[in-house]
Motif scaffolding. Structure first.
Motif, mmCIF file in Angstrom:
data_model
loop_
_atom_site.group_PDB
_atom_site.id
_atom_site.type_symbol
_atom_site.label_atom_id
_atom_site.label_comp_id
_atom_site.label_asym_id
_atom_site.label_seq_id
_atom_site.Cartn_x
_atom_site.Cartn_y
_atom_site.Cartn_z
ATOM 1 N N LEU A 37 -8.242 38.258 -9.397
ATOM 2 C CA LEU A 37 -9.064 37.463 -8.494
ATOM 3 C C LEU A 37 -10.426 37.235 -9.142
ATOM 4 N N TYR A 38 -10.839 36.000 -9.148
ATOM 5 C CA TYR A 38 -12.113 35.672 -9.799
ATOM 6 C C TYR A 38 -13.124 35.177 -8.775
ATOM 7 N N ARG A 39 -14.364 35.327 -9.148
ATOM 8 C CA ARG A 39 -15.444 34.782 -8.356
ATOM 9 C C ARG A 39 -16.429 34.111 -9.310
ATOM 10 N N ASN A 40 -17.196 33.186 -8.797
ATOM 11 C CA ASN A 40 -18.250 32.565 -9.586
ATOM 12 C C ASN A 40 -19.576 33.200 -9.192
ATOM 13 N N ARG A 94 -10.842 31.832 -7.282
ATOM 14 C CA ARG A 94 -9.638 31.538 -8.060
ATOM 15 C C ARG A 94 -8.729 32.764 -8.096
ATOM 16 N N GLU A 95 -7.433 32.484 -8.137
ATOM 17 C CA GLU A 95 -6.458 33.571 -8.275
ATOM 18 C C GLU A 95 -5.555 33.220 -9.450
ATOM 19 N N GLU A 139 -13.374 35.609 -17.340
ATOM 20 C CA GLU A 139 -12.019 35.061 -17.390
ATOM 21 C C GLU A 139 -11.532 34.951 -18.830
ATOM 22 N N ALA A 140 -12.441 34.566 -19.717
ATOM 23 C CA ALA A 140 -12.061 34.427 -21.123
ATOM 24 C C ALA A 140 -11.637 35.779 -21.712
ATOM 25 N N GLU A 141 -12.345 36.826 -21.320
ATOM 26 C CA GLU A 141 -11.984 38.160 -21.834
ATOM 27 C C GLU A 141 -10.602 38.580 -21.332
ATOM 28 N N VAL A 142 -10.355 38.294 -20.071
ATOM 29 C CA VAL A 142 -9.033 38.645 -19.511
ATOM 30 C C VAL A 142 -7.944 37.893 -20.239
ATOM 31 N N ASN A 143 -8.166 36.585 -20.433
ATOM 32 C CA ASN A 143 -7.139 35.774 -21.091
ATOM 33 C C ASN A 143 -6.951 36.173 -22.549
ATOM 34 N N ALA A 144 -8.011 36.697 -23.145
ATOM 35 C CA ALA A 144 -7.869 37.177 -24.525
ATOM 36 C C ALA A 144 -6.920 38.374 -24.574
ATOM 37 N N TYR A 145 -6.936 39.178 -23.520
ATOM 38 C CA TYR A 145 -6.033 40.323 -23.458
ATOM 39 C C TYR A 145 -4.604 39.904 -23.091
ATOM 40 N N LEU A 146 -4.520 39.058 -22.096
ATOM 41 C CA LEU A 146 -3.223 38.813 -21.469
ATOM 42 C C LEU A 146 -2.625 37.452 -21.779
ATOM 43 N N GLY A 147 -3.396 36.579 -22.414
ATOM 44 C CA GLY A 147 -2.920 35.211 -22.586
ATOM 45 C C GLY A 147 -3.217 34.414 -21.326
ATOM 46 N N SER A 148 -2.924 33.126 -21.404
ATOM 47 C CA SER A 148 -3.205 32.282 -20.248
ATOM 48 C C SER A 148 -2.296 32.666 -19.099
ATOM 49 N N GLU A 150 -20.094 31.706 -15.274
ATOM 50 C CA GLU A 150 -18.687 31.878 -15.636
ATOM 51 C C GLU A 150 -17.976 32.765 -14.623
ATOM 52 N N ARG A 151 -16.720 32.457 -14.423
ATOM 53 C CA ARG A 151 -15.943 33.250 -13.485
ATOM 54 C C ARG A 151 -15.779 34.681 -14.006
ATOM 55 N N THR A 152 -15.920 35.609 -13.107
ATOM 56 C CA THR A 152 -15.720 37.009 -13.469
ATOM 57 C C THR A 152 -14.713 37.648 -12.531
ATOM 58 N N VAL A 153 -14.137 38.724 -13.008
ATOM 59 C CA VAL A 153 -13.099 39.392 -12.223
ATOM 60 C C VAL A 153 -13.724 40.035 -10.986
ATOM 61 N N ALA A 154 -13.157 39.726 -9.843
ATOM 62 C CA ALA A 154 -13.615 40.352 -8.603
ATOM 63 C C ALA A 154 -12.664 41.476 -8.195
ATOM 64 N N GLY A 155 -11.425 41.342 -8.561
ATOM 65 C CA GLY A 155 -10.446 42.377 -8.217
ATOM 66 C C GLY A 155 -9.138 42.065 -8.902
#
Lengths: 146, 734
Positions: free
Chosen positions: B619-622, B604-605, B581-590, B627-632
């Motif tokens: 879409l995230y999964r634990n 989480r969505e 999730e942190a990597e995604v937010n680093a790309y896209l912001g919160s 840490e949450r990771t991207v599921a889709g």
């Protein structure tokens, strides 16, 4: 104005496509072109505001009839459903079939269909209503509607 | 089945039927004139044929491949059609928080409203409606007419008055009485149709609360037995100005209430039929209706139609009494005997008419209790609108009146309570400050001594699927100066101090990041057009403190940062399953919005909004509690594109491969995208996504045409995890 432009666009599309295309049934082919162009125009016109058109009303009727809480549309291709609809139309008598197609393909009003078929508006509405019910039963029997 | 699917399917009706319908004409009657016309027409046709033959020869056709119709986008004619979600929102100022909940209008006022008036005109004539109800596309404005003895309804469609009906208490429930059928036209031949008669009778003995039980006598005047179909068609007249050009709209009714089996009626006999014409949504609204039933004979079907009016429904029972007395009382002992599930008729019979009607939808009445001055509010709710669903034995009448008008202090207390407890639910609020004076849509209105407090419910769920307040508005006029707020509100200042210094804010909004940041924003609006936005966050002790303050133009308040087009094109395709999730937010912001997901393995969505109007959903999964990771991921919205689990393939499209006819013929239904890419390389182009179908194209070897392959997503469970593959559902040349 929109209708005139649709007609012009349809002429142009026919001119551009024939040849090389070679439709077996010219009327159906042209009808499809006109319908596509009209729907595109309708979509454009109603993209940002709500309008209720003949097209919407006709779709509303079918949508209510074919509403299903346990829809299986995700698992059924439109191609298969189209075949079933055509099969259903084949079973109808010619008069009802014409009414059905004129209403839901051509988006004709009840009054227009009544003039063509020389029936009262009420009789046309009722025949369409019964056709929709039959369609619903038909599709339910075949597992398309829950 | 959605509209687009229906449109697509209808668009694929067999050309033969299209042609049949297009050419259909009822044959000309065999009259002398008709025969002459037929001869003329035949002669013209021959001439036209001769002239047109050279042109027609151009259309000597051999066949047609799917998709060769201009305007067709690949998966059928109807795929062009996208009907946007209906906007059923009422005009924004219907939800005005300055409406006088107890205002009345006079008959003269109402007479100034006419069909076709725009909403603004109605509002300027009558003021804001104390009660507005949205039903589908129809907005119903309700005004109290001449005190509390009558109500006026104005139904508006598409922002203009289409009709309006005054429903004063004391009116007759249904008009018409015994009404002979007048329209017997149907499928019978001329001469036969008058043989059937039909009479409708409205009987007060069987008349129920919703005016939906219709009894009529069916008389068979034919010389053969007919069977009456229990299914019938119900329509409502949507124009009331003319009887010559009636326009009728089909009404959905509750088919489950329809009796099963046809009713046989012998020649010359009559049958009494009772139809429950309760509509799908509970009851029939006032208006003129037409009911068409069908009787099947041996060789023909006959349509018989009756018309009836409903001028009132639930409140008609209340209307029957003319001695309606707002000062009437019931004893305290009697109040205790009112039970849930009892019928309105029973209660009226036992306790007389209530003292007040608090609400029409849901129907809520109030009995005033003598002596100790308690009020008993009874709500009759859907689906059994005449059945008590809720009884509130309220505090003393004096206290009830205080609740009806909250004081500024109580509003302040509520704000404090609200801010301290994010995600406060409807139940919480009802316990804290009582029920609202009015509910309009998802907004609850409370009268206060300084304005109106509005609570907007919904749009955010707290994980337990209960509605929480998502927005709060207060209509007080702001006196504070923006410079003073900007200079004196500091970080970590107690929230209470802000309220004490600057008064109640104009608006409070929950942060959408409900589960993590616990930030609430309060807004002060100024005459300059600016607004102060104070972010409030609870400290370790649970005390709300100022976290941040910003001064922004009011217009820009909701213009939150969006992902720009370049990022959409360049970065989003690189968001891959497995990223944190942190990597995604680093790309896209919160993300702008985070929703909890409980459909395992998803937890989480996150929703990121793009500047082109589309929305990027991650879409995230634990994984094992880590840490949450991207599921889709999914890109939905105006762009129409999607990169759900396909981001890699899509990002490489363009470097595509050229395939031969022979190779592509190996592709059959059920082949997965992975298999195809492995075999033929990356597609030439990603054509886009429509619904849940994804279409890619490969250029064919001769480059003259390309092959389009459409995939549908199939989900399956493997090793306890949900996985998805794209499988071929269609392919066609273009």
């Amino acid at each position: 104005m929109d209708a005139e432009e649709c007609v012009n666009d349809a002429y142009l599309a026919c001119w551009n496509s024939i040849p090389p295309e070679s439709p077996q049934q010219l009327l159906s082919y042209v009808c499809r072109i006109v319908r596509n162009i009209s729907i595109s125009r309708h979509r454009k016109n109603t993209a940002s505001k709500r309008k209720c058109t003949k097209y919407d009303k006709a779709l509303d009727e079918l949508e209510v009839c074919l509403a299903s809480p346990d829809t299986v549309e995700g698992a059924v291709s439109e191609e298969a459903l189209s075949k079933e609809i055509n099969s259903f139309l084949e079973r109808l008598d010619a008069e009802t079939r014409v009414m059905f197609v004129r209403r839901y393909y051509y988006s004709d009003t009840i009054s227009d269909i009544a003039k063509i078929t020389r029936m009262s508006n009420n009789a046309v509405s009722l025949k369409l209503f019964r056709a929709r019910e039959k369609l619903r039963e038909y599709l339910t029997e075949r597992g398309y509607l829950g | 089945m959605n509209r687009e699917t229906i449109s697509n399917v209808i668009g694929k009706i067999d050309p033969a039927y299209i042609a049949e319908a297009g050419e259909y004409r009822v044959s000309r009657e065999e009259t002398r004139d008709g025969r002459i016309l037929n001869y003329i027409a035949a002669a013209c046709a021959v001439v036209v044929l001769i002239v047109a033959l050279p042109l027609i020869s151009k259309f000597v056709f051999r066949g047609k491949t799917p998709g060769n119709v201009p305007g067709e986008t690949g998966d059928g004619l109807g795929s062009e059609v996208t009907v946007r979600p209906e906007d059923t929102d009422a005009p924004s100022d219907v939800l005005s928080d300055t409406v006088d909940l107890y205002s009345c209008i006079t008959q003269d006022d109402l007479n100034r409203v006419s069909n076709g008036m725009m909403y603004e005109d109605v509002k300027s004539t009558l003021g804001c409606a104390p009660c507005a109800v949205s039903r589908g596309e129809t907005l119903i404005l309700r005004y109290m007419l001449d005190g509390r003895n009558a109500f006026a309804e104005i139904a508006m469609e598409k922002n203009s008055v289409s009709y309006y009906i005054v429903t004063g208490i004391g009116q007759v429930l249904c008009s018409g009485g015994t009404e002979p059928a007048y329209d017997l036209s149907g499928f019978a031949d001329a001469g036969e149709k008058l043989a059937l008669t039909l009479a409708a009778r409205y009987d007060s003995d069987i008349f129920d609360i919703d005016a939906s039980l219709i009894s009529f006598t069916f008389e068979n005047g034919l010389d053969e037995e007919v069977r009456v179909d229990p299914l019938y068609m119900l329509e409502k007249r949507i124009n009331s100005d003319s009887t010559d050009n009636d326009e009728w709209l089909a009404v959905d009714y509750d088919e489950s209430a329809v009796q099963s089996g046809q009713t046989a009626v012998a020649p010359g006999e009559t049958a009494k039929l009772t139809l429950t014409v309760r509509s799908l949504y509970g009851y029939l609204s006032p208006g003129r209706y037409r009911l068409t039933a069908v009787a099947d004979g041996e060789d023909a079907s006959y349509a018989v139609t009756i018309e009836f009016s409903i001028s009132n429904n639930a409140r008609a029972l209340l209307a029957e009494a003319t001695d309606y007395d707002p000062e009437c009382r019931i004893t305290s002992a009697a109040a205790d005997t009112i039970k849930s599930g009892t019928k309105l008729q029973q209660n009226i019979a036992s306790y007389g008419l209530p003292a007040q009607i608090l609400s029409l939808d849901p129907l809520t009445v109030r009995y005033i209790v003598a002596g100790d001055k308690e009020g008993v509010d009874i709500e009759y709710s859907y689906p059994a609108k005449d059945q008590v669903s809720y009884i509130a034995v309220r505090v003393t009448r004096r206290e009830a009146e205080e609740i009806d008008r909250l004081t500024s202090d109580s509003v302040y207390d509520f704000y404090n309570f609200y801010v301290k407890r994010l995600g406060v639910t409807v139940d919480d609020i009802n316990k804290y400050i009582g029920e609202s004076n009015r509910d309009i849509g998802n907004t609850a209105l409370y009268k206060t001594d300084g304005g109106t407090l509005s609570l907007v419910y919904g749009s955010i769920t707290n994980g337990a699927n209960s509605s929480v307040v998502s927005e709060l508005r207060y209509s007080s006029i702001r006196q504070a100066e923006e410079e003073k707020i900007a200079s004196s509100v500091k970080k970590n200042m107690p929230f209470d101090a802000v309220i004490k210094n600057f008064g109640l804010p104009d608006k409070v909004k929950l942060s959408s990041r409900l589960y993590e940041q616990y930030v609430t924003e309060i807004y002060y609006f100024f005459e300059s057009g600016n607004a102060a936005i104070v972010s409030v966050k609870n400290d370790a002790n649970g005390t709300p403190r100022v976290y941040d303050i910003r001064i922004r133009a009011q217009d820009a308040i909701f213009d939150y940062p969006k992902i720009d087009e370049e990022t959409v094109e360049q970065v989003i395709p690189r968001i891959m399953p497995g990223m944190t999730e942190a990597e995604v937010n680093a790309y896209l912001g919160s993300p702008r919005m985070i929703l909890a997901r409980t459909d395992a393995p998803l937890t989480r969505e996150a929703r990121h909004f793009c500047s082109d109007g589309s929305m990027f959903v991650v879409l995230y999964r634990n994984s094992d509690g880590k840490e949450r990771t991207v599921a889709g991921v999914s890109l939905v919205g105006d762009s129409g594109a999607s990169c759900l689990d396909l981001s890699c393939v899509i990002s490489m499209c363009g470097s595509g491969s050229v395939v031969s006819h022979e190779e592509i013929n190996q592709v059959t239904g059920g082949t997965t995208l992975e298999e195809i890419v492995e075999k033929f390389g990356v597609p030439t182009k990603f054509e886009g996504r429509i619904d849940d179908k994804y279409t890619f194209s490969y250029a064919l070897a001769d480059r003259s045409i390309s092959i389009h392959i459409t995939f549908r997503m199939r989900f399956y469970i493997e090793d306890g995890a949900m996985r998805a593959v794209l499988e071929v559902v269609d392919k066609y040349y273009l």
